[in-house]
Design a protein around this motif. Structure first.
Motif, PDB file in Angstrom:
ATOM      1  N   ASN A 188       0.879  -1.256   0.038  1.00 20.17           N
ATOM      2  CA  ASN A 188       0.128  -0.078  -0.035  1.00 20.17           C
ATOM      3  C   ASN A 188       0.719   1.334   0.008  1.00 20.17           C
ATOM      4  OD1 ASN A 188      -2.579  -1.357   0.125  1.00 20.17           O
ATOM      5  ND2 ASN A 188      -2.626  -1.496   2.240  1.00 20.17           N
ATOM      6  N   ASN A 189       1.943   1.240   0.687  1.00 24.21           N
ATOM      7  CA  ASN A 189       2.876   2.246   0.725  1.00 24.21           C
ATOM      8  C   ASN A 189       3.375   2.570  -0.557  1.00 24.21           C
ATOM      9  OD1 ASN A 189       2.233   2.858   3.436  1.00 24.21           O
ATOM     10  ND2 ASN A 189       3.912   1.324   4.340  1.00 24.21           N
ATOM     11  N   ILE A 190       4.070   1.505  -1.071  1.00 28.25           N
ATOM     12  CA  ILE A 190       4.816   1.705  -2.611  1.00 28.25           C
ATOM     13  C   ILE A 190       3.835   2.094  -3.364  1.00 28.25           C
ATOM     14  CG2 ILE A 190       5.687   0.253  -4.303  1.00 28.25           C
ATOM     15  CD1 ILE A 190       7.056  -1.492  -2.198  1.00 28.25           C
ATOM     16  N   TYR A 191       2.455   1.790  -3.245  1.00 30.66           N
ATOM     17  CA  TYR A 191       1.402   2.129  -4.244  1.00 30.66           C
ATOM     18  C   TYR A 191       1.304   3.642  -4.149  1.00 30.66           C
ATOM     19  CZ  TYR A 191      -3.460   2.982  -6.261  1.00 30.66           C
ATOM     20  OH  TYR A 191      -4.343   3.357  -7.193  1.00 30.66           O
ATOM     21  N   THR A 192       1.106   4.188  -2.898  1.00 35.78           N
ATOM     22  CA  THR A 192       0.818   5.562  -2.659  1.00 35.78           C
ATOM     23  C   THR A 192       1.887   6.320  -3.200  1.00 35.78           C
ATOM     24  OG1 THR A 192      -0.251   5.170  -0.572  1.00 35.78           O
ATOM     25  CG2 THR A 192       0.852   7.269  -0.852  1.00 35.78           C
ATOM     26  N   LEU A 193       3.323   5.731  -2.954  1.00 35.40           N
ATOM     27  CA  LEU A 193       4.557   6.342  -3.616  1.00 35.40           C
ATOM     28  C   LEU A 193       4.454   6.490  -5.174  1.00 35.40           C
ATOM     29  CD1 LEU A 193       7.311   4.835  -1.676  1.00 35.40           C
ATOM     30  CD2 LEU A 193       6.229   6.802  -1.149  1.00 35.40           C
ATOM     31  N   ALA A 194       3.897   5.214  -5.680  1.00 42.12           N
ATOM     32  CA  ALA A 194       3.831   5.398  -7.149  1.00 42.12           C
ATOM     33  C   ALA A 194       2.771   6.371  -7.573  1.00 42.12           C
ATOM     34  CB  ALA A 194       3.337   3.939  -7.507  1.00 42.12           C
ATOM     35  N   ILE A 195       1.663   6.712  -6.697  1.00 42.23           N
ATOM     36  CA  ILE A 195       0.781   7.696  -7.368  1.00 42.23           C
ATOM     37  C   ILE A 195       1.116   9.071  -7.140  1.00 42.23           C
ATOM     38  CG2 ILE A 195      -1.296   8.632  -6.559  1.00 42.23           C
ATOM     39  CD1 ILE A 195      -1.925   6.132  -7.855  1.00 42.23           C
ATOM     40  N   ILE A 196       2.031   9.449  -6.253  1.00 42.35           N
ATOM     41  CA  ILE A 196       2.606  10.689  -6.057  1.00 42.35           C
ATOM     42  C   ILE A 196       3.829  10.894  -6.819  1.00 42.35           C
ATOM     43  CG2 ILE A 196       1.410  10.939  -4.005  1.00 42.35           C
ATOM     44  CD1 ILE A 196       3.900  10.829  -2.294  1.00 42.35           C
TER      45      ILE A 196
ATOM     46  N   ASP B 210       6.768   9.456  -6.319  1.00 45.02           N
ATOM     47  CA  ASP B 210       8.077   9.679  -5.405  1.00 45.02           C
ATOM     48  C   ASP B 210       8.994   9.072  -5.717  1.00 45.02           C
ATOM     49  OD1 ASP B 210       9.526   9.054  -2.840  1.00 45.02           O
ATOM     50  OD2 ASP B 210       8.179  10.545  -1.949  1.00 45.02           O
ATOM     51  N   GLU B 211      10.288   9.703  -5.615  1.00 41.38           N
ATOM     52  CA  GLU B 211      11.376   9.227  -5.961  1.00 41.38           C
ATOM     53  C   GLU B 211      11.906   7.835  -5.300  1.00 41.38           C
ATOM     54  OE1 GLU B 211      14.346  11.779  -3.148  1.00 41.38           O
ATOM     55  OE2 GLU B 211      14.385  12.236  -5.490  1.00 41.38           O
ATOM     56  N   ASN B 212      11.335   7.591  -4.088  1.00 40.74           N
ATOM     57  CA  ASN B 212      11.564   6.289  -3.419  1.00 40.74           C
ATOM     58  C   ASN B 212      10.716   4.942  -4.031  1.00 40.74           C
ATOM     59  OD1 ASN B 212      13.382   7.431  -1.517  1.00 40.74           O
ATOM     60  ND2 ASN B 212      11.769   8.486  -0.263  1.00 40.74           N
ATOM     61  N   THR B 213       9.840   5.308  -4.934  1.00 40.06           N
ATOM     62  CA  THR B 213       8.923   4.159  -5.392  1.00 40.06           C
ATOM     63  C   THR B 213      10.155   2.847  -5.903  1.00 40.06           C
ATOM     64  OG1 THR B 213       7.261   5.653  -5.932  1.00 40.06           O
ATOM     65  CG2 THR B 213       7.180   3.500  -6.884  1.00 40.06           C
ATOM     66  N   ALA B 214      10.915   3.012  -6.777  1.00 39.22           N
ATOM     67  CA  ALA B 214      11.447   2.232  -7.236  1.00 39.22           C
ATOM     68  C   ALA B 214      12.641   1.319  -6.187  1.00 39.22           C
ATOM     69  CB  ALA B 214      12.481   2.756  -8.594  1.00 39.22           C
ATOM     70  N   PRO B 215      13.372   2.452  -5.340  1.00 42.19           N
ATOM     71  CA  PRO B 215      14.122   1.796  -4.299  1.00 42.19           C
ATOM     72  C   PRO B 215      13.413   0.742  -3.339  1.00 42.19           C
ATOM     73  CG  PRO B 215      14.769   3.980  -4.767  1.00 42.19           C
ATOM     74  CD  PRO B 215      13.584   3.673  -5.376  1.00 42.19           C
ATOM     75  N   SER B 216      12.031   1.010  -3.228  1.00 41.87           N
ATOM     76  CA  SER B 216      11.297   0.462  -2.051  1.00 41.87           C
ATOM     77  C   SER B 216      10.783  -0.954  -2.679  1.00 41.87           C
ATOM     78  CB  SER B 216       9.997   1.225  -1.920  1.00 41.87           C
ATOM     79  OG  SER B 216      10.088   2.420  -0.972  1.00 41.87           O
TER      80      SER B 216
ATOM     81  N   LYS C 140      10.089   2.508   7.687  1.00 46.65           N
ATOM     82  CA  LYS C 140      10.264   4.089   7.658  1.00 46.65           C
ATOM     83  C   LYS C 140       9.455   4.648   6.831  1.00 46.65           C
ATOM     84  CE  LYS C 140      15.122   4.269   9.026  1.00 46.65           C
ATOM     85  NZ  LYS C 140      16.417   4.946   8.626  1.00 46.65           N
ATOM     86  N   LEU C 141       8.619   4.094   5.835  1.00 42.23           N
ATOM     87  CA  LEU C 141       7.669   4.786   4.930  1.00 42.23           C
ATOM     88  C   LEU C 141       6.495   4.749   5.657  1.00 42.23           C
ATOM     89  CD1 LEU C 141       8.210   2.528   1.540  1.00 42.23           C
ATOM     90  CD2 LEU C 141       9.408   4.960   2.018  1.00 42.23           C
ATOM     91  N   ARG C 142       6.269   4.109   6.753  1.00 42.78           N
ATOM     92  CA  ARG C 142       4.835   4.572   7.393  1.00 42.78           C
ATOM     93  C   ARG C 142       5.248   5.010   8.807  1.00 42.78           C
ATOM     94  NH1 ARG C 142       2.955   0.458  10.610  1.00 42.78           N
ATOM     95  NH2 ARG C 142       4.255  -1.229  10.910  1.00 42.78           N
ATOM     96  N   LEU C 143       6.257   5.208   9.211  1.00 45.09           N
ATOM     97  CA  LEU C 143       6.635   5.963  10.509  1.00 45.09           C
ATOM     98  C   LEU C 143       5.973   7.537  10.440  1.00 45.09           C
ATOM     99  CD1 LEU C 143       9.898   4.569  11.747  1.00 45.09           C
ATOM    100  CD2 LEU C 143       7.508   3.823  12.229  1.00 45.09           C
ATOM    101  N   GLY C 144       5.205   7.976  11.724  1.00 45.88           N
ATOM    102  CA  GLY C 144       4.890   9.374  11.725  1.00 45.88           C
ATOM    103  C   GLY C 144       5.738  10.146  12.278  1.00 45.88           C
ATOM    104  N   LYS C 145       5.509  11.337  12.633  1.00 49.24           N
ATOM    105  CA  LYS C 145       6.384  12.344  13.339  1.00 49.24           C
ATOM    106  C   LYS C 145       6.737  12.137  14.756  1.00 49.24           C
ATOM    107  CE  LYS C 145       5.395  15.958  10.129  1.00 49.24           C
ATOM    108  NZ  LYS C 145       4.890  17.383  10.086  1.00 49.24           N
TER     109      LYS C 145
END
Length: 361
Positions: free
Chosen positions: A193-201, A203-209, A246-251
């Motif tokens: 789900n996190n990678i899907y979200t990164l792909a939608i926006i 994000d440059e972290n999509t491929a490394p993830s 770390k992709l889903r860790l909040g502040k």
């Protein structure tokens, strides 16, 4: 099955000892009639008591406490002491002297030619002309000890074999449960789900993830089935695992991850042993309602590995069913793979869940 085997060996020992104790009555000229007198019964009771004492002393003390624990010098010294006592007391000779036929007191004494004493039985106050060592007592002693050593050794071998079979069955069962729960499904779903979200926006972290998730799946598929893997590969898998979390860790969540020491490619470790404790930190140490700190520290020095994992305890997650790798299976694997080569301390004091693991690689 194990208890039936133990009862069988115990019964067999007693049967053999009892058979040997009947030997004097079998070789006596009058058989069972030889112990009809009170004195003969007393002598026979002493004889039985001596050899039964040797049997129980050897069975419950000498063999398990000395021989089984490899204290061979003390064991054989004890046997020699018992043997010397038997040679000195001559229990078999004394018993046979008492059981031998007595001359009929009412018959007239027969007149024997002078110097003709070849066939006359020795009197009680005469010195016996037989061997000076009680050969049959020594023989009975050696027979009892030899048979008991054989029986006890076979019993120990049987118990060891049964334990090995049981341990292998438990290992297989634990590994089966372990393989079924290697990857927490929630971790997989959340990561996708996190990678899907990164792909939608975009994000440059999509491929490394995606690459990190692929590395984890490849590691679990290709290497986790081996008995040992490279420590470097194990740590790489942990770092990919942490990076995806770390992709889903909040502040409100602070992560302190450290690795100290040289990760020698030659060092080996059981696969996913460390991952269970790392997964536990993220599964139960994160709360969306309060600040939390996660600590994962790994230190390698020579052939000693130290792992420290610490997270806060939240009541709403404390009793949650654990569906990941599982600490119970991990403890079993540690006991099986690293017997007497690891120290595991788990504490839940001061609202902190702390794991300290030391492994001698």
């Amino acid at each position: 099955m194990m208890f039936k085997s133990q009862r069988f060996f115990k019964s067999l020992q007693l049967l053999i000892v009892a058979s040997l104790l009947i030997l004097p009555l079998l070789i006596s000229e009058e058989g069972l009639n030889s112990i009809i007198s009170t004195k003969a019964v007393f002598k026979y009771s002493i004889f039985c008591f001596i050899f039964l004492s040797i049997h129980f002393l050897h069975r419950y003390l000498l063999f398990p406490k000395l021989y089984a624990r490899r204290k061979t010098i003390l064991y054989f010294t004890s046997l020699l002491f018992i043997l010397a006592a038997l040679i000195f007391t001559r229990p078999f000779d004394r018993l046979m002297f008492e059981l031998r036929p007595k001359p009929n007191q009412v018959d007239a004494p027969r007149r024997e030619p002078p110097h003709s004493t070849e066939n006359r039985p020795p009197m009680g106050n005469e010195r016996r002309s037989g061997p000076k060592i009680d050969v049959l007592s020594v023989f009975l002693f050696l027979i009892i000890i030899t048979i008991e050593v054989i029986i006890e050794t076979n019993k120990q071998l049987s118990l060891t074999t049964q334990r090995a079979i049981s341990a292998e069955a438990q290992k297989t069962e634990a590994e089966l449960s372990f393989l079924k729960a290697q990857v927490n499904p929630h971790f997989l779903f959340n990561t996708l789900n996190n990678i899907y979200t990164l792909a939608i926006i975009k994000d440059e972290n999509t491929a490394p993830s995606i690459m990190k998730l692929s590395n984890i799946m490849r590691y679990i598929t290709d290497e986790a089935g081996n008995e040992f893997v490279s420590l470097r590969n194990e740590v790489d898998c942990i770092e990919d695992f942490i990076a995806l979390h770390k992709l889903r860790l909040g502040k409100k969540t602070t992560l302190n991850y450290e690795v100290k020491g040289f990760l020698d490619a030659e060092k080996k470790i059981a696969p996913l042993i460390l991952m269970a404790f790392v997964e536990n930190v993220f599964k139960y140490g994160i709360s969306n309602h309060s600040s939390n700190k996660l600590i994962i520290k790994l230190a390698i020095e020579d052939n000693i590995l130290n792992l420290l994992c610490q997270n806060s305890i939240y009541p709403d997650k404390k009793d949650t069913e654990r569906s990941g790798i599982g600490l119970t299976n991990t403890k079993k694997r540690l006991d099986y793979i690293y017997p007497n080569k690891h120290i595991l301390e788990i504490n839940d004091d001061d609202k902190l869940f702390t794991v300290k693991l030391t492994i001698h690689l």
